[in-house]
Design a protein around this motif. Structure first.
Motif, PDB file in Angstrom:
ATOM      1  N   ALA A  44       0.812  -1.213   0.000  1.00 57.02           N
ATOM      2  CA  ALA A  44       0.000   0.000   0.000  1.00 57.02           C
ATOM      3  C   ALA A  44       0.848   1.266   0.000  1.00 57.02           C
ATOM      4  N   LEU A  45       1.989   1.240   0.685  1.00 53.49           N
ATOM      5  CA  LEU A  45       2.746   2.474   0.924  1.00 53.49           C
ATOM      6  C   LEU A  45       4.074   2.534   0.189  1.00 53.49           C
ATOM      7  N   GLY A  46       4.545   1.424  -0.335  1.00 58.42           N
ATOM      8  CA  GLY A  46       5.829   1.444  -1.026  1.00 58.42           C
ATOM      9  C   GLY A  46       6.957   1.824  -0.089  1.00 58.42           C
ATOM     10  N   ASP A  47       7.842   2.721  -0.552  1.00 56.74           N
ATOM     11  CA  ASP A  47       9.006   3.126   0.239  1.00 56.74           C
ATOM     12  C   ASP A  47       8.616   3.758   1.569  1.00 56.74           C
ATOM     13  N   MET A  48       7.434   4.381   1.615  1.00 54.70           N
ATOM     14  CA  MET A  48       7.015   5.060   2.833  1.00 54.70           C
ATOM     15  C   MET A  48       6.732   4.082   3.967  1.00 54.70           C
ATOM     16  N   SER A  49       6.610   2.793   3.665  1.00 54.55           N
ATOM     17  CA  SER A  49       6.346   1.801   4.700  1.00 54.55           C
ATOM     18  C   SER A  49       7.460   1.728   5.729  1.00 54.55           C
ATOM     19  N   VAL A  50       8.665   2.256   5.405  1.00 51.77           N
ATOM     20  CA  VAL A  50       9.764   2.259   6.373  1.00 51.77           C
ATOM     21  C   VAL A  50       9.397   3.070   7.604  1.00 51.77           C
ATOM     22  N   LEU A  51       8.499   4.038   7.464  1.00 49.27           N
ATOM     23  CA  LEU A  51       8.081   4.832   8.621  1.00 49.27           C
ATOM     24  C   LEU A  51       7.344   3.979   9.640  1.00 49.27           C
ATOM     25  N   LEU A  52       6.698   2.910   9.186  1.00 52.81           N
ATOM     26  CA  LEU A  52       5.902   2.069  10.068  1.00 52.81           C
ATOM     27  C   LEU A  52       6.595   0.756  10.416  1.00 52.81           C
ATOM     28  N   LEU A  53       7.349   0.203   9.482  1.00 53.12           N
ATOM     29  CA  LEU A  53       7.982  -1.089   9.700  1.00 53.12           C
ATOM     30  C   LEU A  53       9.419  -0.964  10.197  1.00 53.12           C
ATOM     31  N   GLY A  54      10.036   0.194   9.973  1.00 57.49           N
ATOM     32  CA  GLY A  54      11.357   0.465  10.529  1.00 57.49           C
ATOM     33  C   GLY A  54      11.215   1.163  11.871  1.00 57.49           C
ATOM     34  N   GLY A  55      12.312   1.384  12.521  1.00 57.63           N
ATOM     35  CA  GLY A  55      12.241   2.054  13.817  1.00 57.63           C
ATOM     36  C   GLY A  55      13.614   2.432  14.324  1.00 57.63           C
ATOM     37  N   GLN A  56      13.617   3.076  15.475  1.00 58.21           N
ATOM     38  CA  GLN A  56      14.865   3.523  16.088  1.00 58.21           C
ATOM     39  C   GLN A  56      14.800   3.257  17.595  1.00 58.21           C
ATOM     40  N   ARG A  57      15.761   2.522  18.095  1.00 60.77           N
ATOM     41  CA  ARG A  57      15.896   2.312  19.553  1.00 60.77           C
ATOM     42  C   ARG A  57      16.692   3.497  20.086  1.00 60.77           C
ATOM     43  N   LEU A  58      15.993   4.584  20.260  1.00 63.37           N
ATOM     44  CA  LEU A  58      16.631   5.899  20.372  1.00 63.37           C
ATOM     45  C   LEU A  58      16.579   6.445  21.800  1.00 63.37           C
ATOM     46  N   ALA A  59      17.679   7.039  22.226  1.00 63.08           N
ATOM     47  CA  ALA A  59      17.758   7.668  23.545  1.00 63.08           C
ATOM     48  C   ALA A  59      17.985   9.174  23.387  1.00 63.08           C
ATOM     49  N   PRO A  60      17.349   9.989  24.248  1.00 66.76           N
ATOM     50  CA  PRO A  60      17.594  11.434  24.234  1.00 66.76           C
ATOM     51  C   PRO A  60      18.807  11.779  25.097  1.00 66.76           C
ATOM     52  N   ARG A  61      19.936  11.181  24.772  1.00 61.71           N
ATOM     53  CA  ARG A  61      21.111  11.276  25.640  1.00 61.71           C
ATOM     54  C   ARG A  61      21.516  12.716  25.932  1.00 61.71           C
ATOM     55  N   ARG A  62      21.583  13.540  24.897  1.00 60.25           N
ATOM     56  CA  ARG A  62      22.103  14.894  25.106  1.00 60.25           C
ATOM     57  C   ARG A  62      21.113  15.763  25.881  1.00 60.25           C
ATOM     58  N   ALA A  63      19.818  15.547  25.688  1.00 61.37           N
ATOM     59  CA  ALA A  63      18.826  16.300  26.462  1.00 61.37           C
ATOM     60  C   ALA A  63      18.937  15.948  27.944  1.00 61.37           C
ATOM     61  N   LEU A  64      19.107  14.666  28.245  1.00 58.94           N
ATOM     62  CA  LEU A  64      19.243  14.245  29.637  1.00 58.94           C
ATOM     63  C   LEU A  64      20.539  14.777  30.240  1.00 58.94           C
ATOM     64  N   GLU A  65      21.616  14.730  29.482  1.00 62.67           N
ATOM     65  CA  GLU A  65      22.893  15.243  29.995  1.00 62.67           C
ATOM     66  C   GLU A  65      22.836  16.743  30.242  1.00 62.67           C
ATOM     67  N   ALA A  66      22.055  17.458  29.416  1.00 55.50           N
ATOM     68  CA  ALA A  66      21.921  18.903  29.601  1.00 55.50           C
ATOM     69  C   ALA A  66      21.016  19.250  30.774  1.00 55.50           C
ATOM     70  N   GLY A  67      20.282  18.259  31.279  1.00 57.16           N
ATOM     71  CA  GLY A  67      19.439  18.490  32.441  1.00 57.16           C
ATOM     72  C   GLY A  67      17.990  18.789  32.139  1.00 57.16           C
ATOM     73  N   TYR A  68      17.533  18.473  30.912  1.00 53.66           N
ATOM     74  CA  TYR A  68      16.124  18.720  30.633  1.00 53.66           C
ATOM     75  C   TYR A  68      15.263  17.747  31.447  1.00 53.66           C
ATOM     76  N   PRO A  69      14.277  18.265  32.209  1.00 54.23           N
ATOM     77  CA  PRO A  69      13.421  17.402  33.035  1.00 54.23           C
ATOM     78  C   PRO A  69      12.170  16.962  32.269  1.00 54.23           C
ATOM     79  N   PHE A  70      12.142  15.749  31.774  1.00 55.58           N
ATOM     80  CA  PHE A  70      10.984  15.274  31.034  1.00 55.58           C
ATOM     81  C   PHE A  70       9.749  15.237  31.933  1.00 55.58           C
ATOM     82  N   ARG A  71       8.656  15.805  31.441  1.00 57.49           N
ATOM     83  CA  ARG A  71       7.405  15.819  32.197  1.00 57.49           C
ATOM     84  C   ARG A  71       6.618  14.533  31.990  1.00 57.49           C
ATOM     85  N   HIS A  72       6.797  13.904  30.846  1.00 59.15           N
ATOM     86  CA  HIS A  72       6.064  12.680  30.518  1.00 59.15           C
ATOM     87  C   HIS A  72       7.054  11.632  30.001  1.00 59.15           C
TER      88      HIS A  72
END
Length: 302
Positions: free
Chosen positions: A258-286
């Motif tokens: 149905a989506l062709g190349d755009m399917s990577v947005l749904l079937l791909g992913g990132q095991r991603l960390a906000p490392r630099r935001a945490l190191e800078a001291g940003y306090p996540f509310r959620h």
């Protein structure tokens, strides 16, 4: 502060305008429909051309969030041109205009997306991880950031904000999921093992404001929550928050068809960390998905 925004009429831009208007900042939104800006963006005035600001009072900051919806429709050749023009070409025009100004703002905060990393599969990723460049979405984000980085040659502080899918009461990717999940028709995508970064709208706004104020913050920041979840875990959490079953998975082959190349947005992913935001001291509310979903759905009356 006197702040120029692009993409100010979008989901994140409108929330930023509300936040900064309450703080007393002067807001200007560059838009294709400047006459609509006052009704959409709290306390902002609209301009249709950057040259409308020539000779005006100097800006303190520029926040560049413009870009046509990446998931709005399949990535046909014509759609790719729209996506490229609305991000890469627009940012090039913006930085060129800034270079012509006798007095330049101190900082450019420029949007990007977690798609910069492409499909990271099971790898742990943070801001030090390389771009994928294997799919159109990653190539688009790389080119987008490169245009923004040119502002460093103007002695401006440049911050790149790689945003994950945003959880919001109205709009955002959750709006597309709410109806099928509310009807008990939701389910995992493919095998559901792909990692799915996310961020609450309040933290997206909070992090951008935090980075605006912190003069020591430069280069890329991942705008995603600290909790890492797979698609199947997100699916279960959303179904539980809506008190509905999630028993209708969508096969990977159907999404690719149905989506062709755009399917990577749904079937791909990132095991991603906000490392630099945490190191800078940003306090996540959620920071946790179950609480973030409960908050968003409560605000919608669900």
């Amino acid at each position: 502060m006197r702040i120029l925004l692009t993409g100010g009429t979008g989901l994140i831009g409108r929330a930023l305008c509300r936040h900064w208007h309450e703080q007393g900042h002067e807001l200007i939104v560059w838009s294709r429909s400047p006459q609509r800006v006052p009704s959409l963006c709290s306390g902002a005035r609209g301009i249709g051309r950057l040259r409308d600001l020539d000779g005006a009072a100097p800006l303190d900051a520029v926040v560049n969030l413009a870009g046509a919806s990446i998931a709005g429709r399949p990535w046909t050749a014509s759609r790719r041109k729209v996506l490229w023009s609305s991000r890469v070409d627009l940012t090039r025009e913006l930085v060129a205009w800034l270079g012509d100004q006798p007095s330049r703002p101190a900082v450019l905060l420029s949007g990007s997306a977690v798609g910069w990393y492409g499909d990271g599969e099971q790898r742990h990723l943070d801001e030090n991880s390389p771009a994928s460049r294997a799919d159109f979405g990653s190539k688009l984000c790389v080119a987008w950031e490169q245009e923004a980085e040119r502002a460093r040659q103007l002695d401006m502080r440049v911050v790149l904000i790689r945003t994950a899918p945003v959880l919001a009461p109205q709009g955002g990717f959750l709006a597309r999921l709410r109806l099928p999940f509310s009807l008990g028709l939701g389910g995992r995508l493919g095998r559901g093992e792909q990692w799915m970064p996310w961020i609450h709208l309040e933290d997206e706004v909070g992090l951008i404001d935090f980075l605006l104020q912190r003069e020591d913050c430069v280069d890329p920041y991942n705008a995603c929550a600290p909790q890492q979840v797979r698609n199947v875990e997100f699916t279960q959490a959303l179904a539980q928050a809506l008190r509905r079953p999630a028993v209708l998975p969508v096969p990977a082959w159907a999404l690719r068809l149905a989506l062709g190349d755009m399917s990577v947005l749904l079937l791909g992913g990132q095991r991603l960390a906000p490392r630099r935001a945490l190191e800078a001291g940003y306090p996540f509310r959620h920071p946790r998905l179950d609480e973030a979903l409960a908050d968003v759905l409560h605000r919608t009356g669900k």
